[in-house]
Design a protein around this motif. Structure first.
Motif, PDB file in Angstrom:
ATOM      1  N   VAL A 125       0.865  -1.184   0.000  1.00  0.00           N
ATOM      2  CA  VAL A 125       0.000   0.000   0.000  1.00  0.00           C
ATOM      3  C   VAL A 125       0.902   1.234   0.000  1.00  0.00           C
ATOM      4  CG1 VAL A 125      -1.809   1.281   1.198  1.00  0.00           C
ATOM      5  CG2 VAL A 125      -1.764  -1.233   1.310  1.00  0.00           C
ATOM      6  N   THR A 126       0.898   1.970  -1.096  1.00  0.00           N
ATOM      7  CA  THR A 126       1.690   3.198  -1.180  1.00  0.00           C
ATOM      8  C   THR A 126       0.784   4.381  -0.857  1.00  0.00           C
ATOM      9  OG1 THR A 126       3.080   2.214  -2.899  1.00  0.00           O
ATOM     10  CG2 THR A 126       3.174   4.602  -2.650  1.00  0.00           C
ATOM     11  N   SER A 127       1.245   5.235   0.038  1.00  0.00           N
ATOM     12  CA  SER A 127       0.388   6.341   0.479  1.00  0.00           C
ATOM     13  C   SER A 127       1.220   7.544   0.894  1.00  0.00           C
ATOM     14  CB  SER A 127      -0.491   5.900   1.662  1.00  0.00           C
ATOM     15  OG  SER A 127       0.317   5.621   2.792  1.00  0.00           O
ATOM     16  N   VAL A 128       0.548   8.657   1.074  1.00  0.00           N
ATOM     17  CA  VAL A 128       1.149   9.846   1.671  1.00  0.00           C
ATOM     18  C   VAL A 128       0.302  10.260   2.863  1.00  0.00           C
ATOM     19  CG1 VAL A 128       2.195  10.685  -0.462  1.00  0.00           C
ATOM     20  CG2 VAL A 128      -0.127  11.415   0.138  1.00  0.00           C
ATOM     21  N   ARG A 129       0.933  10.981   3.775  1.00  0.00           N
ATOM     22  CA  ARG A 129       0.214  11.602   4.890  1.00  0.00           C
ATOM     23  C   ARG A 129       0.330  13.106   4.735  1.00  0.00           C
ATOM     24  NH1 ARG A 129      -2.341   8.992   9.651  1.00  0.00           N
ATOM     25  NH2 ARG A 129      -1.837   6.793   9.458  1.00  0.00           N
ATOM     26  N   ARG A 130      -0.806  13.797   4.909  1.00  0.00           N
ATOM     27  CA  ARG A 130      -0.843  15.244   4.720  1.00  0.00           C
ATOM     28  C   ARG A 130      -1.121  15.960   6.039  1.00  0.00           C
ATOM     29  NH1 ARG A 130      -1.174  16.021  -0.781  1.00  0.00           N
ATOM     30  NH2 ARG A 130      -1.907  14.217  -1.972  1.00  0.00           N
ATOM     31  N   ASP A 131      -0.573  17.154   6.149  1.00  0.00           N
ATOM     32  CA  ASP A 131      -0.848  18.015   7.294  1.00  0.00           C
ATOM     33  C   ASP A 131      -2.341  18.353   7.284  1.00  0.00           C
ATOM     34  OD1 ASP A 131      -1.221  20.301   8.964  1.00  0.00           O
ATOM     35  OD2 ASP A 131       0.911  20.757   8.799  1.00  0.00           O
ATOM     36  N   PRO A 132      -3.073  18.078   8.386  1.00  0.00           N
ATOM     37  CA  PRO A 132      -4.506  18.341   8.401  1.00  0.00           C
ATOM     38  C   PRO A 132      -4.862  19.818   8.253  1.00  0.00           C
ATOM     39  CG  PRO A 132      -3.733  17.843  10.604  1.00  0.00           C
ATOM     40  CD  PRO A 132      -2.593  17.536   9.665  1.00  0.00           C
ATOM     41  N   ASP A 133      -3.929  20.699   8.616  1.00  0.00           N
ATOM     42  CA  ASP A 133      -4.182  22.141   8.504  1.00  0.00           C
ATOM     43  C   ASP A 133      -3.717  22.725   7.181  1.00  0.00           C
ATOM     44  OD1 ASP A 133      -5.228  22.252  11.137  1.00  0.00           O
ATOM     45  OD2 ASP A 133      -3.192  22.279  11.923  1.00  0.00           O
ATOM     46  N   ARG A 134      -2.844  21.971   6.486  1.00  0.00           N
ATOM     47  CA  ARG A 134      -2.344  22.417   5.184  1.00  0.00           C
ATOM     48  C   ARG A 134      -2.330  21.200   4.266  1.00  0.00           C
ATOM     49  NH1 ARG A 134       3.266  25.322   5.751  1.00  0.00           N
ATOM     50  NH2 ARG A 134       2.830  25.553   3.526  1.00  0.00           N
ATOM     51  N   SER A 135      -3.469  20.941   3.646  1.00  0.00           N
ATOM     52  CA  SER A 135      -3.636  19.704   2.881  1.00  0.00           C
ATOM     53  C   SER A 135      -2.681  19.596   1.700  1.00  0.00           C
ATOM     54  CB  SER A 135      -5.077  19.591   2.377  1.00  0.00           C
ATOM     55  OG  SER A 135      -5.407  20.687   1.541  1.00  0.00           O
ATOM     56  N   ASP A 136      -2.067  20.738   1.316  1.00  0.00           N
ATOM     57  CA  ASP A 136      -1.117  20.693   0.205  1.00  0.00           C
ATOM     58  C   ASP A 136       0.277  20.265   0.655  1.00  0.00           C
ATOM     59  OD1 ASP A 136      -0.816  23.037   1.692  1.00  0.00           O
ATOM     60  OD2 ASP A 136       0.041  24.128   0.002  1.00  0.00           O
TER      61      ASP A 136
END
Length: 241
Positions: A125-136
């Motif tokens: 499973v390849t994924s990324v995690r994003r900052d919840p306050d800065r989705s970019d």
């Protein structure tokens, strides 16, 4: 952000033990009773009890109960894992986005990195995690390796989640994390990871390899995650207990 609930519960139990509510040698209330008293799940309650056990305040005996061993914790420096969320440093705050799910055969190179058996079949499973306050802003890029049955069990829960995949496996299969072995090393960020992290390929980064073992000692998940070297600090706290 306040302390995790299990930390608060552990602190309250420590105060009660120090005050003599349960004398040395006496059993604490059962896990279901304590969980109900604090309004938490048994898993959260167990994490709280684990902190007391690490401090030498209690001992836990299957079939007998949890016994008070001392009123004050042992003085020692410990680096402890209260939860897998603490281990990752960003825990359930960062939002996971799945990029791909594919079946792979573990080759020699992957076996060396992960500890998985060469020639075994895994689901990656390849994924990324994003900052919840800065989705970019991508916090990490990762590949998680699961056995086919565990992967099938959690397939419907992966997209746009916050919960750790290890916790999803536990919820769907009952296979709980007993031990996590973590290795950290400096790497040159691969082109694929760099594209998602907003870096130039070859930029300095940190790679975390985490191996998750269940109560039987079986390795059931391996996560290989990459972080930008100039945007991520990993902190370990040693506390005198």
């Amino acid at each position: 952000m306040g302390e995790p609930r299990y930390v608060v519960i552990a602190g309250d139990l420590m105060k009660k033990i120090a005050a003599g509510k349960w004398p040395v040698g006496e059993l604490l209330p059962t896990e279901p009773e304590l969980a109900a008293e604090y309004g938490v799940s048994r898993e959260t309650l167990r994490r709280a009890l684990k902190r007391l056990e690490l401090g030498g305040l209690i001992s836990r005996h299957p079939g007998t109960g949890t016994r008070v061993e001392r009123l004050e914790p042992v003085a020692a420096f410990t680096a402890q894992l209260g939860s897998v969320e603490e281990l990752t440093q960003y825990g359930e705050a960062a939002v996971r986005s799945v990029l791909s799910v594919e079946s792979v055969t573990v080759d020699a190179a992957l076996a060396e990195v992960t500890g998985l058996a060469e020639g075994s079949r895994q689901v990656c499973v390849t994924s990324v995690r994003r900052d919840p306050d800065r989705s970019d802003e991508v916090v990490s890029w990762a590949r998680v390796y699961l056995g086919p049955e565990d992967a099938k069990a959690v397939a419907g829960d992966l997209e746009e989640g916050r919960q750790l995949i290890a916790d999803l496996v536990e919820a769907r299969t009952g296979r709980a994390v007993e031990r996590v072995v973590q290795q950290v090393r400096a790497v040159s960020v691969s082109a694929e990871a760099a594209a998602h992290l907003g870096l130039e390929p070859g930029s300095p980064g940190l790679e975390f390899v985490r191996r998750y073992y269940d109560a039987s000692g079986a390795l059931f998940e391996v996560t290989v995650s990459t972080h930008a070297g100039d945007r991520f600090v990993y902190e370990t706290v040693l506390q005198r207990r």
